[in-house]
Design an enzyme around this catalytic site. Structure first.
Site, PDB file in Angstrom:
ATOM      1  N   HIS A   1     -43.530  12.027   4.525  1.00  0.00           N
ATOM      2  CA  HIS A   1     -43.726  10.727   5.182  1.00  0.00           C
ATOM      3  C   HIS A   1     -45.165  10.700   5.712  1.00  0.00           C
ATOM      4  O   HIS A   1     -45.709  11.739   6.075  1.00  0.00           O
ATOM      5  CB  HIS A   1     -42.727  10.642   6.338  1.00  0.00           C
ATOM      6  CG  HIS A   1     -42.629   9.319   7.009  1.00  0.00           C
ATOM      7  ND1 HIS A   1     -43.565   8.876   7.920  1.00  0.00           N
ATOM      8  CD2 HIS A   1     -41.696   8.339   6.918  1.00  0.00           C
ATOM      9  CE1 HIS A   1     -43.196   7.685   8.354  1.00  0.00           C
ATOM     10  NE2 HIS A   1     -42.074   7.330   7.768  1.00  0.00           N
TER      11      HIS A   1
ATOM     12  N   ASP B   1     -40.560  18.639   9.602  1.00  0.00           N
ATOM     13  CA  ASP B   1     -40.344  17.249  10.002  1.00  0.00           C
ATOM     14  C   ASP B   1     -38.855  16.973   9.826  1.00  0.00           C
ATOM     15  O   ASP B   1     -38.376  16.817   8.702  1.00  0.00           O
ATOM     16  CB  ASP B   1     -41.193  16.331   9.111  1.00  0.00           C
ATOM     17  CG  ASP B   1     -40.850  14.853   9.286  1.00  0.00           C
ATOM     18  OD1 ASP B   1     -39.910  14.538  10.048  1.00  0.00           O
ATOM     19  OD2 ASP B   1     -41.532  14.024   8.664  1.00  0.00           O
TER      20      ASP B   1
ATOM     21  N   LYS C   1     -33.098   7.685  15.016  1.00  0.00           N
ATOM     22  CA  LYS C   1     -32.456   7.878  13.717  1.00  0.00           C
ATOM     23  C   LYS C   1     -31.134   8.620  13.864  1.00  0.00           C
ATOM     24  O   LYS C   1     -30.466   8.922  12.876  1.00  0.00           O
ATOM     25  CB  LYS C   1     -33.386   8.639  12.774  1.00  0.00           C
ATOM     26  CG  LYS C   1     -34.642   7.830  12.396  1.00  0.00           C
ATOM     27  CD  LYS C   1     -35.347   8.433  11.222  1.00  0.00           C
ATOM     28  CE  LYS C   1     -36.805   8.023  11.123  1.00  0.00           C
ATOM     29  NZ  LYS C   1     -37.002   6.628  10.719  1.00  0.00           N
TER      30      LYS C   1
ATOM     31  N   CYS D   1     -43.307   4.441   3.634  1.00  0.00           N
ATOM     32  CA  CYS D   1     -44.307   5.324   4.259  1.00  0.00           C
ATOM     33  C   CYS D   1     -44.437   6.632   3.487  1.00  0.00           C
ATOM     34  O   CYS D   1     -44.623   7.694   4.076  1.00  0.00           O
ATOM     35  CB  CYS D   1     -43.976   5.613   5.720  1.00  0.00           C
ATOM     36  SG  CYS D   1     -43.974   4.146   6.741  1.00  0.00           S
TER      37      CYS D   1
ATOM     38  N   GLN E   1     -35.317  13.117   9.249  1.00  0.00           N
ATOM     39  CA  GLN E   1     -34.138  12.795   8.441  1.00  0.00           C
ATOM     40  C   GLN E   1     -33.184  13.986   8.361  1.00  0.00           C
ATOM     41  O   GLN E   1     -32.193  13.921   7.640  1.00  0.00           O
ATOM     42  CB  GLN E   1     -34.558  12.398   7.013  1.00  0.00           C
ATOM     43  CG  GLN E   1     -35.526  11.251   6.942  1.00  0.00           C
ATOM     44  CD  GLN E   1     -34.886   9.913   7.322  1.00  0.00           C
ATOM     45  OE1 GLN E   1     -33.667   9.781   7.344  1.00  0.00           O
ATOM     46  NE2 GLN E   1     -35.710   8.942   7.627  1.00  0.00           N
TER      47      GLN E   1
END
Lengths: 156, 416
Positions: free
Chosen positions: B130, B208, B234, B374, B211
């Protein structure tokens, strides 16, 4: 009360629009162009490269390259069909009228000068898609600004 | 993520009642919300936690000796402990509140990068990151003279892990920054293996987890991460709150990211000393209500059972993949095997731009995302400018997926 009913999709996806999307007019490279502008919508990735050949304050020829949704591509395709042979002043007027139509101005939507572009009037009811329809005209405005700026530089 | 041995299946109809926003009509149709990779919806217990905080306990933290300040500090620090437990961190001092994943990554790139990177050093990224896990590293590379290296992708949207030893053999990689789960492809990355190789080469790994953390159990120690970043919104929490977890000795050695109140121990005219972890990285009055709400979100997800969420999502992915693959002209991106992906299904339809797909689906109450997500490097890799993306969460049903597939039939009718 907020009207949350669906604007009819048919008003958005008219046959004329789909036709220009599938068979864009004036798509390609203009070898003897005098100005070129790449316009991007960074939020969605749509892009249009507009090429004009301007002679004596008149758009002698126009072509575009682009990648994007049906609305952005049909809009720029229709726009190019109206521009050939027009003066820069007339082109500027068209851009202003079209922008007004996109913001819901019904009088602008009846302006015969807009020709086929009037089939895009329904886009005004889909606020998130207005930017798509305006991308080609944004490129046109920028191209005219560039052209006029260069003229001033040349004179100055 | 560890594979899970047949947990009780999650029944989405049992949790939908907790999400009042789902009970509405959009353009005359019941809402089918399939844009969870962008942001998830908020259950009643989290909404109530926010309201209860402001109604009953609101005060600045770590400052006052009055009752409300004590309560708000307890709630704020209690939430930190909940989040630490959620990711398997034993030390809540390693959990730093941020505005979100983006700020967490910027914090590391900026504070760790400035102190540790020099000209000729390398930062390992991947083509599926991302932008929030790319641009901060580009900025620190420009400042320090470090170089960016990229792991590339195979045709199914998996990392070309076989290239990693060659990249590391140069001996210049100092840190890798890799997504746990790709928001643009759904791929679950082999983080543990990447961590092993990076560590063997003397490099660190930032994961990261934007997600990752929402969709399956996460154990930072087991993953082998040195830093793990994720966002509240999220995972059933509010926007504006997120977390950076980092190993204590790394965080302690790093200079502060921002200066201000809360992060100091002592201030003189020409120097200051820093507060203990995690406060050293929390300058200014924090998003207290956001932190409290994220704690409530973790409680909520814990109650549902994180291991059941991924299994449920993969069931929906399987249904969506089968439906999409049966449609002529539809191209699906990411791993073909649902086991290798989280609840993210990106696709394109021949002759129809993703924006047009999204507009037509929206007119039927089906919310998906269209665009580059993104992740412009992913779009470039697969030769498209945009994709349509459906993404699932615990409250999505088989009916939602059917509505998506039916909607695509009407897309075909219009664009035919």
């Amino acid at each position: 009360m907020i009207d949350r009913s669906t604007p009819p999709l048919k008003s958005l996806y008219q046959q004329l629009i789909l036709d220009h999307y599938r068979k864009p007019r004036n798509r390609g490279e203009l070898d003897d162009r005098t100005v070129e502008v790449l316009m991007r919508n960074p939020t969605c990735g749509d892009e249009i490269t507009l090429q004009l050949k301007v002679e004596d304050e008149r758009i002698a020829d126009v072509k575009f390259l682009g990648d994007g949704c049906s609305i952005s591509q049909a809009s720029v395709s229709m726009m190019t069909t109206l521009l050939k042979g027009e003066s820069l002043d007339k082109a500027h007027k068209l851009a202003t009228r079209f922008t007004k139509m996109m913001h819901g101005d019904e009088e602008a939507a009846r302006d015969p000068d807009l020709g086929n572009l009037r089939s895009l009037a329904g886009v005004a009811k889909f606020p998130v898609r207005i930017k798509c329809a305006l991308l080609g005209f944004d490129a046109l405005q920028e191209a005219m600004k560039k052209t006029r700026g260069e003229e001033e530089d040349a004179e100055g | 993520m560890p594979s899970v041995s047949t947990p009780d299946a999650l029944d989405p109809s049992a949790v939908r009642g907790d999400f009042p926003i789902l009970d509405q009509q959009v353009h005359g149709h019941p809402l089918a919300y399939l844009d969870n990779a962008a942001t998830s919806q908020t259950p009643t217990p989290v909404l109530e936690a926010i309201q209860s905080y402001y109604r009953n306990d609101n005060a600045n933290v770590h400052r006052g000796i009055h009752e409300l300040s004590r309560r708000s500090t307890d709630a704020y620090e209690g939430a930190r402990m909940k989040v630490a437990r959620w990711i398997g961190a034993e030390d809540a001092g390693e959990v730093v509140w941020t505005r979100g994943t983006t700020e967490a990554i910027n914090l590391v790139a900026s504070a760790w990068g400035a102190a540790n990177l020099e000209e000729g050093d390398e930062i390992l990224l991947t083509d599926m990151e991302h932008h929030s896990n790319l641009v901060p590293w580009q900025l620190v590379a420009a400042r320090t003279g470090a170089r960016l290296r990229y792991l590339e992708l195979d045709d199914e949207g998996r990392l070309r892990l076989e290239d990693l030893p060659g990249i590391l053999a140069g001996g210049r990689v100092r840190i890798g920054a890799v997504g746990h789960v790709s928001n643009a492809l759904g791929t679950i990355n082999p983080v543990r293996e990447i961590a092993r190789q990076l560590h063997a080469a003397g490099a660190l790994l930032l994961v990261d987890g934007a997600q990752g953390a929402p969709h399956a159990p996460v154990d930072v120690a087991e993953l082998g991460a040195d830093f793990y970043a994720f966002s509240g919104h999220k995972m059933c929490g509010p926007t504006g709150i997120g977390v950076l977890w980092g190993r204590r000795e790394l965080l302690e050695a790093m200079p502060p990211y921002q200066g201000g109140g809360e992060m100091i121990s002592e201030v003189q005219r020409d120097y200051s000393t820093w507060a203990e972890l995690p406060h050293k990285f929390e300058a200014g009055t924090p998003n207290i209500a956001g932190a409290v709400a994220m704690g409530a979100a973790v409680d909520y997800l814990d109650g549902v059972g994180p291991e059941r969420i991924l299994v449920h999502e993969q069931g929906l992915v399987r249904q969506a993949l089968e439906g999409l693959q049966a449609m002529p002209g539809v191209r699906v991106f990411g791993p073909r095997d649902p086991e290798g992906r989280a609840g993210v299904v990106p696709f394109t339809m021949e002759g129809t731009h993703p924006h047009d797909i999204a507009t037509i689906l929206d007119s039927q109450g089906v919310a998906i995302r269209a665009g580059h997500h993104c992740a412009q490097l992913v779009m470039k890799r697969y030769g498209v400018s945009a994709t349509a993306r459906a993404s699932f969460y615990l409250y999505n049903t088989a009916d939602d997926v059917d509505r998506l597939l039916d909607g695509l039939e009407s897309v075909r009718e219009i664009f035919g």
